[in-house]
Design an enzyme around this catalytic site. Structure first.
Site, PDB file in Angstrom:
ATOM      1  CD  GLU A 122       6.018  56.860  53.888  1.00  0.00           C
ATOM      2  OE1 GLU A 122       5.713  55.666  53.682  1.00  0.00           O
ATOM      3  OE2 GLU A 122       6.009  57.363  55.032  1.00  0.00           O
TER       4      GLU A 122
ATOM      5  CD  GLU B 198       2.784  59.918  56.142  1.00  0.00           C
ATOM      6  OE1 GLU B 198       3.000  58.885  56.807  1.00  0.00           O
ATOM      7  OE2 GLU B 198       2.488  59.897  54.943  1.00  0.00           O
TER       8      GLU B 198
END
Ligand code: AHR
Length: 500
Positions: free
Chosen positions: A174, A293
């Site tokens: 991320e 995710e």
């Protein structure tokens, strides 16, 4: 009035081979995922290495093929060297991502041992927040090089003669998020990821690499981020990542169950962006997707604000999942299977205690949450080839979505075992759906089992020794000469299994 939905399945309507890794999961050094989750040396079921065997047994029921590790946000401040070598010498570090203290009792080698016990591969992630090319290439050498070099010999001196041969690697986590240590612009990350990828593949050319896509589809930099990152990394990486979490924050069930349409759109947009860069580069190579995710995450948000900073393995992100959450998880699995041609890796985030299908009590039981079931059904029965179903279903509108089909479905065919499986969610809140399915091209197939997950209370949860949300096999599906009918109860997850 009975609502009807029709679908036609033909063995020629192939979407693509399902990569087993689509049923992956994730263990981060976060909360009680590692400590008190998979590892608890004082637990009555602990093995010689301190791993809870009750947890291992539950994970095995899920047939998890791949586990992403060690983070997550944790990754961006992690020194992998802290987690190898004699345990007594390992440092305690502040984990700035989750404001906890990391003891490093478990590191790379122990985690590889645990993965072996659950028969899974590891999707190892390298820190591109505070670290970079050097730490990443050294970790590949430590894990995958046979011997005769500094890092591979160090691994051998730590008691691991054979290389771990880790195939799938993530380039950071991320990196588009301002909450990340070492947050970067797309250009900064793209350049670093490309150079790191080159060095990692020079150490071991057999590895596959996942570049960071956006943290979710609603990030302000979404799409431009993917385009820029892939512009820099296209020739060096194999996958681009996607992350998403949903939640029924407004307690609006119709809108909540429609959120998998957002996931469909996310997948579609990332494929389009990757293919735009392919076109721009006149490349023959196709970049696939790693949805590394995905889950429901919102129940624990308030409780987490009260966690004492710098504690060791506090109960963070311990969402207790409801029946309605299991329905959305089922639809999210369907969304990914519908694009099994491009979604090759996916990781349910996470696996134990932290937004997880499996929960543990310290010193006590391990138990299954509601979301355990759709994930297990898909992983166990959803191997083979994804088949496109032509669906005609009544629809509804919700706050954020229009034309939401009540029937959400995908079909999986396994040629080898001659198994045909229909996964289906009925999103209707008060009516059952009469499903009529034409599958005449699959000659000789009969219904073996119709599994149903349903519950009168959408907020029902499981607790230790209290399984309120469990599937049954009393579904009504029956087939006659290529025509299947089944009543899909209101708000239900269905697995209709056929075989020759
Ligand atoms: O899975 C929980 C967290 O969600 C991960 O650490 C991070 O990558 C994401 O924001």
């Amino acid at each position: 009035m009975t609502l009807k939905a029709k679908m036609t399945v033909d063995k020629e309507y192939k979407i693509g081979k399902i990569d087993d890794r689509i049923y992956g999961s994730f263990i981060e050094h976060l909360g009680r995922a590692v400590y008190e989750g998979i590892y608890e040396p004082d637990h009555p079921t602990a093995d010689a290495q301190g791993f809870r065997q009750d947890v291992i047994e539950l994970v095995k029921e899920l047939k998890v093929p791949l586990v992403r590790y060690p983070g997550g946000n944790f990754l961006s401040g992690y020194n992998w060297e802290d987690g190898v070598g004699p345990v007594a010498d390992r440092p305690r570090r502040l984990d700035l991502a989750w404001r906890t203290t990391e003891t490093n009792q478990i590191g790379t080698n122990e985690f590889m041992d645990w993965a072996k016990k659950i028969n899974a591969e590891v999707n190892m992630a390298v820190n591109l927040g505070t670290r970079g090319i050097d730490a990443a290439r050294n970790l590949v050498e430590y894990c995958n090089h046979t011997s005769g070099s500094y890092w591979s010999d160090l691994r051998i001196s730590h008691g691991y003669k054979d290389p771990h041969n880790i195939k799938t690697w993530c380039l950071g986590n991320e990196m588009d998020g301002p909450w990340q240590i070492g947050h970067k612009t797309a250009t900064e990350y793209g350049r670093l990821a490309a150079e790191t990828a080159k060095a990692m593949k020079w150490v071991d050319s057999s590895i596959e690499l996942v570049a960071c896509g956006s943290s979710n589809r609603h990030m302000p930099t979404f799409a431009e981020w993917e385009a820029t990152v892939l512009d820099h990394t296209y020739d060096h990486v194999d996958y681009i990542s996607l992350h998403t979490y949903y939640g029924n924050r407004d307690n609006d069930l119709g809108n909540y169950l429609a959120q998998s349409l957002d996931m469909d759109q996310f997948i579609y947009s990332v494929i389009s962006t990757a293919d735009y860069i392919k076109a721009k580069k006149r490349s023959k190579k196709t970049i696939n997707l790693s949805f590394d995710e995905w889950n429901v995450w919102f129940h624990s948000n308030e409780a987490d604000k009260k966690i004492e900073p710098w504690s060791i393995a506090p109960p963070q992100l311990e969402d207790i999942y409801t029946f309605e959450d299991a329905l959305l998880v089922g639809s999210m699995l369907i969304s990914m299977l519908k694009r099994a041609d491009r979604v090759k890796i996916a990781c349910l985030a996470q696996l134990v205690n932290v937004i997880a299908p499996i929960m543990t009590e310290k010193g006590g039981e391990a138990w299954k949450q509601s979301i355990f079931y759709p994930y297990m059904h898909a992983s166990v029965f959803g191997r083979g080839e994804a088949i496109h179903a032509v669906v005609s279903s009544p629809k509804y509108d919700s706050k954020d979505f229009t034309d939401v089909p009540y029937l959400d479905t995908v079909v999986v065919h396994d040629e080898e075992s001659e198994a045909l499986t229909i996964f289906a969610v009925n999103r209707h809140q008060s009516e059952s759906l009469l499903l009529e399915c034409d599958f005449r091209s699959y000659e000789g197939y009969q219904v073996v089992e119709h599994i149903v997950l349903e519950n009168a209370d959408v907020k029902a949860t499981n607790q230790v020794k209290r399984d309120n949300v469990v599937p049954h096999s009393n579904g009504t599906a029956k087939a006659d000469q290529g025509a299947l009918t089944a009543e899909l109860s209101k708000l239900s997850w269905n697995v209709i299994r056929l075989a020759k």
